[in-house]
Design a protein around this motif. Sequence first.
Motif, mmCIF file in Angstrom:
data_model
loop_
_atom_site.group_PDB
_atom_site.id
_atom_site.type_symbol
_atom_site.label_atom_id
_atom_site.label_comp_id
_atom_site.label_asym_id
_atom_site.label_seq_id
_atom_site.Cartn_x
_atom_site.Cartn_y
_atom_site.Cartn_z
ATOM 1 N N THR A 226 0.753 -0.966 -0.044
ATOM 2 C CA THR A 226 -0.088 0.019 0.015
ATOM 3 C C THR A 226 0.857 1.336 0.022
ATOM 4 N N GLY A 227 1.898 1.059 0.394
ATOM 5 C CA GLY A 227 2.887 2.448 0.451
ATOM 6 C C GLY A 227 2.484 3.242 1.791
ATOM 7 N N HIS A 228 1.795 2.802 2.593
ATOM 8 C CA HIS A 228 0.960 3.709 3.637
ATOM 9 C C HIS A 228 2.098 3.871 4.923
ATOM 10 N N ALA A 229 2.992 2.577 4.928
ATOM 11 C CA ALA A 229 3.707 2.560 6.234
ATOM 12 C C ALA A 229 5.246 2.760 6.027
ATOM 13 N N ARG A 230 5.783 3.513 6.999
ATOM 14 C CA ARG A 230 7.305 3.955 6.909
ATOM 15 C C ARG A 230 8.081 2.777 7.449
ATOM 16 N N PHE A 231 7.381 2.511 8.702
ATOM 17 C CA PHE A 231 8.413 1.853 9.629
ATOM 18 C C PHE A 231 7.523 0.516 9.942
ATOM 19 N N SER A 232 8.214 -0.522 10.561
ATOM 20 C CA SER A 232 7.914 -1.509 11.231
ATOM 21 C C SER A 232 8.130 -1.679 12.806
ATOM 22 N N ASP A 233 7.371 -2.157 13.549
ATOM 23 C CA ASP A 233 7.623 -2.154 14.939
ATOM 24 C C ASP A 233 6.786 -3.503 15.622
ATOM 25 N N VAL A 234 7.523 -3.732 16.693
ATOM 26 C CA VAL A 234 7.187 -5.121 17.334
ATOM 27 C C VAL A 234 7.118 -4.800 18.942
ATOM 28 N N PHE A 235 6.200 -5.580 19.708
ATOM 29 C CA PHE A 235 6.488 -5.448 21.412
ATOM 30 C C PHE A 235 7.120 -6.593 21.608
ATOM 31 N N CYS A 236 8.664 -6.269 21.648
ATOM 32 C CA CYS A 236 9.576 -7.208 21.865
ATOM 33 C C CYS A 236 9.679 -7.201 23.577
ATOM 34 N N GLU A 237 9.043 -8.381 24.018
ATOM 35 C CA GLU A 237 8.899 -7.987 25.673
ATOM 36 C C GLU A 237 8.737 -9.661 26.136
ATOM 37 N N GLN A 238 9.413 -9.889 26.865
ATOM 38 C CA GLN A 238 9.070 -11.372 27.785
ATOM 39 C C GLN A 238 7.704 -11.703 28.041
ATOM 40 N N GLY A 239 7.239 -12.829 27.349
ATOM 41 C CA GLY A 239 5.777 -13.080 27.591
ATOM 42 C C GLY A 239 4.709 -12.424 26.808
ATOM 43 N N VAL A 240 5.533 -11.924 25.545
ATOM 44 C CA VAL A 240 4.800 -11.102 24.433
ATOM 45 C C VAL A 240 5.367 -11.715 23.200
ATOM 46 N N PHE A 241 6.471 -11.040 22.665
ATOM 47 C CA PHE A 241 7.094 -11.558 21.569
ATOM 48 C C PHE A 241 8.690 -11.773 21.598
ATOM 49 N N SER A 242 9.149 -12.747 21.628
ATOM 50 C CA SER A 242 10.553 -12.998 21.807
ATOM 51 C C SER A 242 11.617 -12.041 20.873
ATOM 52 N N ALA A 243 12.819 -12.060 21.267
ATOM 53 C CA ALA A 243 13.742 -11.466 20.318
ATOM 54 C C ALA A 243 13.768 -11.901 19.051
ATOM 55 N N ALA A 244 13.653 -13.438 19.209
ATOM 56 C CA ALA A 244 13.725 -14.138 17.620
ATOM 57 C C ALA A 244 12.648 -13.718 16.920
ATOM 58 N N GLN A 245 11.384 -13.947 17.438
ATOM 59 C CA GLN A 245 10.233 -13.636 16.678
ATOM 60 C C GLN A 245 10.320 -12.186 16.194
ATOM 61 N N SER A 246 10.934 -11.321 16.931
ATOM 62 C CA SER A 246 10.747 -9.914 16.606
ATOM 63 C C SER A 246 11.790 -9.567 15.481
ATOM 64 N N ARG A 247 12.843 -10.478 15.559
ATOM 65 C CA ARG A 247 13.939 -10.263 14.588
ATOM 66 C C ARG A 247 13.575 -10.660 13.237
#
Length: 447
Positions: A226-247
């Motif tokens: 869509t070209g609408h987003a500039r960045f991506s982001d993740v809630f990298c946090e113990q118990g939410v998304f791991s560093a491996a999933q975030s990476r």
Amino acid sequence: MDPDRPGLLVVGASEVVTMAGGLRRGATQGDVDLVSGEDPIVAIWDGAIAAVGPLPEVQRRLAADGHDVASFAFLDAHGGTVTPGLIDPHTHLLFAGSREGEIALRQRGASYLEILGAGGGILSTVAATRAAGEEDLLAHGRRWLAEMLRRGVTTIEAKSGYGLDLPTELRLLRVADALGREGPIEILPTFLGLHAVPPEFSAEPDGTDRFVDAVTEQMLPAVAATGHARFSDVFCEQGVFSAAQSRRFLLAGAALGLAPRLHADELAPSGGAELAAEIGALSADHLAVPSSEGIDTLSRAADGPRPVVAVLLPATTLFLMADHHAPARTLVERGIPVAIGTDFNPGTSPTPNLPLVLSLAVLTLGLSPDEALAAATINAAHALGLGETHGSLEPGKTADLVVWDVPDRRQLPYWFGADLVRAVVKRGRVAWTSEASDRGGPERSPA
Ligand code: NIG
Ligand code: FE
């Protein structure tokens, strides 16, 4: 900018904080670069800064550039300080509903992640946001953008992340993009694909992994297209998304042109700071509880070609009633560039007030007033990849500035909670004034 008069002179200031000189870090975090003394002037031509300095110098420069100063409109600062427009590098602008009930839950001892785990928190906002139409989101966005504008904010980042399904995420990003085009606040949308695991996945034992797969393999390409987003982001946090999933998610986004940034070490050390440095993220945000290794990696990255900006969010730790705040002094001492933002969102920081966050940065993080101002202007611009065009008053840069009703910028965090803005200029145009109804825009010079 008045279409008939592309020139604007900001006159009558007590001082002009230019923030010239690039990214601030370490010993330079508090360098504001000031023009004071007799008649500091900002001259604007066609939406960009033309000259900044004492009156005679600005007159010479304008004459050399072939401008007729008599044709310029005037904005009188009435003895106030002038700074670059404030930049909020971390907001969750768009959502539906509110979550005031969570304050009482936390007062009774429930933690943020316990509320989320019980299906509340982010997930209750997801349910409300999925049910909201585009018009509702536009109206909500306009309301809170107006609150930001009158407090001196000229550019923001705005995350999705309250849809967590493709149609709603696309709607949030489309609305963010549309509101930015509408102006006057400029908006850089972020696809916060991994914010929480929605109920349609969390019921399964491997639901988190399956959701990461779906977001990375299906949603991300559709969002990027869509070209609408500039960045991506993740809630990298113990118990939410791991560093491996975030990476995995952030690297897939980077390959599609979305620059990575992340919620890192907000509630527990979770490898977020390390990951941000490893993948060359634009920013690592929160850092309320980074590990010492995380600080080391950010410090090493700060000396390299791609420094990661630490975006600190002191309103969030205050609102979560946390007993700790981000180790801002350590980050500055280790040479890591520091920015600040509101984290405007319905769960952990329902404030659109960046000047208030300036006060909190001084009162709870230990930044000096000048360090905090650099954090909310030039360093916030760098956190958004806008360091070459925004965040300081230098010839050629976008003419975004604020005229404040105080004579010294160090009073901005001091009068905390007060509304101190006299006028806001965005892309050379007076976008807001405290007397808009009776003044009707910039004063005219006798032509
Ligand atoms: O930055 N922690 C993740 N995201 C937000 C909060 C979102 C919410 O609670 O709705 C934050 O704190
Ligand atoms: Fe956030």
